[in-house]
Design an enzyme around this catalytic site. Structure first.
Site, PDB file in Angstrom:
ATOM      1  CG  HIS A 279     -19.760  -8.480 -22.961  1.00 35.28           C
ATOM      2  ND1 HIS A 279     -19.700  -7.983 -21.681  1.00 35.28           N
ATOM      3  CD2 HIS A 279     -19.388  -9.781 -22.873  1.00 35.28           C
ATOM      4  CE1 HIS A 279     -19.309  -8.947 -20.857  1.00 35.28           C
ATOM      5  NE2 HIS A 279     -19.105 -10.050 -21.539  1.00 35.28           N
ATOM      6  CG  ASP A 291     -16.945 -11.418 -18.331  1.00 34.89           C
ATOM      7  OD1 ASP A 291     -17.313 -11.197 -19.497  1.00 34.89           O
ATOM      8  OD2 ASP A 291     -17.649 -12.000 -17.489  1.00 34.89           O
ATOM      9  CD  GLU A 325     -22.283 -11.812 -22.068  1.00 32.70           C
ATOM     10  OE1 GLU A 325     -22.304 -13.038 -22.306  1.00 32.70           O
ATOM     11  OE2 GLU A 325     -22.015 -11.360 -20.936  1.00 32.70           O
ATOM     12  CD  GLU A 326     -21.249 -10.474 -17.800  1.00 29.10           C
ATOM     13  OE1 GLU A 326     -21.839 -11.549 -17.601  1.00 29.10           O
ATOM     14  OE2 GLU A 326     -20.018 -10.407 -18.010  1.00 29.10           O
ATOM     15  CG  ASP A 353     -17.714 -12.883 -23.199  1.00 33.13           C
ATOM     16  OD1 ASP A 353     -16.996 -12.372 -22.322  1.00 33.13           O
ATOM     17  OD2 ASP A 353     -18.947 -13.061 -23.056  1.00 33.13           O
ATOM     18  CG  HIS A 424     -19.537 -13.043 -13.490  1.00 34.08           C
ATOM     19  ND1 HIS A 424     -20.688 -13.764 -13.719  1.00 34.08           N
ATOM     20  CD2 HIS A 424     -19.125 -12.634 -14.717  1.00 34.08           C
ATOM     21  CE1 HIS A 424     -20.943 -13.809 -15.017  1.00 34.08           C
ATOM     22  NE2 HIS A 424     -19.995 -13.128 -15.642  1.00 34.08           N
TER      23      HIS A 424
END
Lengths: 498, 498
Positions: A279, A291, A325-326, A353, A424
């Site tokens: 992504h 990520d 995606e997140e 991912d 994140h």
């Protein structure tokens, strides 16, 4: 039974699909040894050496973080479409997806009692705002949901702080997803979680959270492991804790974004596809290098290497760089919805991912016959020690619906034991990435995708029961479901050996 | 020669001192086996189990960071004096020290071109402020001082960014200490260093820096490893970099602080002392749990254990919790200046300021005879695997002057390979600390201090040449000197094995 060339009538709830299962086990996969070695050489010490790393550095340095609904993400998608076109890849285009637009705004969490301490924090995705003056309230710290229920009488009007231990991402992320809802159920006015990470340098780790319909929405954020532990110690000493939480977050109407698509069109069966993907969107902190810039860019590298080496396979290899995606796999779900009528042509879906550190091989979801073939393909990767096939029951967020419907699915198996150190957080930058490791991952990814796309037959797959449309719709929140959590744990269990 | 009971006339430049060297090698140190085992048991699974950890948690949670010159530090010192008195320790008192008062104020560093990016940063201690509107300037990124000199013509009017690699703390910290001065010499208007750490989650690491007299003072701060690397990549692509740096730091006049002192008075030679020590002050970020709450609190624990076990040794064991260490060892130097006239009574100086992780033994600076005795004492610690004696040429900041003048010196040898992950950052909190590891460190510290204090004779030491007063005054900046850097590297070389 799936080893023989039979045509099976597969009812998919709304359509009838033909699945080709061929005597591929009789196909001599060792004939790809030369091609595999050319790919490996091209990436490790040939013209494509460090290409995916350098491309990713250029990209992340240029655009920074790329949250769904932001102009940064759309500029990044424009750039990718332009770059992929200029490279001369086939069928480069964007496919529209409606995505949430959550905007963090200004935010802070300050301990007022027993002493003044400004805490590092990040609001959780989809959280509502506090009133402009913030919420100032006393605090109840708990370790578990169970403890919260036991102490429900003390929770009313409080800010709940979860000092949950990191057991595994799959297990512990429940506190991020459901923490606000569970706190609201017992009358809390806000909730803070300990960041979901096994290691911290005072680093908050954000992520999406889910309000449960019918339960009052309260503001929610993460604080650091360090502060959560400190607050808990203070409470155990009998000290009265007061926190002021200010959040200016906004949940705007959904906006248009795009999945980014490009291909090497197949020479014999152009309608049959192998998907390679990652992504392009990220959180709004850090730079989304790990990520999932890494996964998206080794997937792009697959097409580049095939093109650079003139290795046009029989089937189409299609790159999809997912959006949204997140927030729960919006790009992946939209893509499934748009293309599921052609599911019989989807030969293999691959998504990276979970990091592109030193690779071991792949996670694979598929039947026994397909597993045997995939293992033979992995055996071509002996020179880079990436021959491990770990069977899993589910694969990544954005390809989950395909895999659930019976399409063989692949995730990249790699030495990602520090993945959640950076996940994140502001620490997700190019500093985490390593060019040599990316070369190796791209080699695994390219060899697997290329060989599967070039075999005489499609991969065998089991007959699926008519699946339930509602169940697949539910997968829109797949990343947050038990299933993906289990997958992550399976991967980590293998890698960390715990 | 120093093995026999001789009295040696030692000229110390200003006084004549008698040093007692006794036939301690003939003393049977194995007779302390029982006492050592009692100490170990008392700390590992007896009444003092986790006491130093729990005390430190209470302390750091209560006061947070404690920079020299702050009210937080003075409140913390008041609390310690009160607590030590209530414990019934001997001769509890503060000793005045004048310390710098550097106040950070509001600060920010923002990349304006090629894209807007607010960088995590921390001003360096003693840095001057920028003008209120900040300094906005183009950037020159360099890897080394050598490169800066080679590109001096490009530096004028620029903000210099040092993207120096972390080689070792001792080597790399030169960029923090001298970065602003070297940048000013070539006409730069400000300087930013890559934080001096081998590992980062977007974490800036502050520290003291030194302006060189006669060179223009320019504002200076640290940024993260991640941002320094990104800026360097951008420059290498030919992009024009512009940064706005705002710092409101103030260098106020020196203010009064205190070293915190307590004792177990010796039963036979009360005037002869073994010093156990760590510093109570910290940086103004994090909570100074590791640097150096841990060292200060295991030193306190020595006195508590001796008292709790009624193990009153022949000589005095004296706890000193230093102040103003982070600014260059102000507390340690003031203490040396005040007490050097009694240097003949200083038997051993011990300081723990490099972590209290799992211990291996000690670093030792002393002559051969003393080394032999210390090794025999360490042999009492076989049950906790802490029998290693590593010889070093210098010991910690606050005891450096004593050791340089010939007093045997000890630092704690421990598994501190992650020390610089947290050092001088917001990550220096109780989360780094481990109660079991602190129990073990306290056991090493107590056994060594107690046995040395209880031997029939003082430790042998070499006759020192008359030392130069000016040279010792220079030690006020000892922490920043080559000597301490070398020591740190020696310790790490042993621990990390590189």
């Amino acid at each position: 039974m799936e080893l023989f060339n039979i045509h099976v009538l597969l009812t998919l709830g709304y359509s009838i699909v033909l699945v080709h299962s061929s005597p591929v086990l009789q196909e001599d996969i060792t004939k790809y040894k030369d091609a595999a070695n050319r790919i490996i050489h091209h990436l490790l010490d040939g013209p494509a050496q460090n290409q995916s790393y350098n491309r990713l550095a250029t990209f992340t340095d240029k655009f920074g973080s790329r949250i769904a609904g932001s102009e940064y993400l759309e500029h990044a998608i424009d750039y990718m479409l332009d770059t992929l076109s200029k490279e001369g890849l086939d069928n480069v285009h964007g496919e529209n997806v409606m995505v949430p637009q959550w905007v963090r705004g200004k935010e802070s969490a300050t301990l007022l009692s027993p002493r003044n301490h400004k805490m590092a924090m990040l609001g959780l995705g989809s959280s509502i705002a506090t009133p402009p003056a913030g919420i100032t309230a006393d605090v109840l710290v708990v370790s578990t949901f169970k403890e919260l229920k036991q102490r429900a009488a003390e929770a009313k009007g409080k800010i709940i702080v979860y000092n949950e231990k990191f057991v595994s991402y799959g297990e512990t992320v429940a506190y991020r997803q459901q923490g606000a809802t569970e706190a609201a159920k017992v009358g809390a006015v806000a909730s803070l979680i300990r960041s979901v990470t096994p290691f911290s340098i005072n680093s908050p780790h954000t992520g999406w959270q889910d309000y449960t319909p019918g339960v009052k929405k309260i503001p929610t954020a993460c604080i650091t492991v360090e502060d959560a532990e400190m607050l808990h110690r203070m409470q155990k000493r009998g000290e009265k804790l007061t926190i002021r939480l200010k959040m200016n977050a906004k949940n705007n109407p959904y906006v248009k974004s795009r999945n980014t698509v490009a291909e090497i069109t197949g020479s014999v069966y152009p309608e049959q596809v192998v998907i390679v993907s990652g992504h392009l969107d990220s959180w709004d902190v850090g730079q989304g290098a790990m990520d999932d810039g890494g996964g998206a860019f080794i997937s792009w590298q697959v097409l580049s290497v095939i093109k650079q080496l003139n290795l046009r396979p029989k089937r189409t290899v299609r790159l999809v760089m997912w959006t949204g995606e997140e927030e729960g796999g919006f790009g992946g779900q939209a893509y499934f919805n748009a293309h599921k009528k052609n599911i019989s042509n989807f030969n293999l879906v691959m998504e990276s991912d979970m990091g592109v550190f030193t690779p071991y091989g792949i996670n694979f979801k598929g039947n026994t016959a397909a597993t045997t073939i995939m293992q033979q393909i992995l055996n071509l990767l002996g020179s880079i020690n990436s021959t491990t096939l770990e069977k899993v029951t589910a694969v990544g967020t954005d390809i989950g619906s395909w895999a659930k419907a019976g399409v063989p699915g692949v995730s990249l198996l790699n030495r990602n034991e520090k993945y959640f150190y950076f996940h994140h957080s502001n620490g997700d930058t190019m500093t985490v990435m390593d060019p040599k490791q990316m070369n190796l991952c791209a080699a695994v990814w390219t060899v697997v995708a290329y060989v599967v796309a070039d075999l005489d037959s499609m991969l065998p797959r089991d007959i699926q029961p008519p699946y339930n449309e509602a169940e697949i719709q539910q997968d829109k929140r797949f990343k947050n479901s038990d299933e993906i959590s289990r997958t992550v744990d399976e991967i980590l269990k293998f890698v960390i050996g715990t």
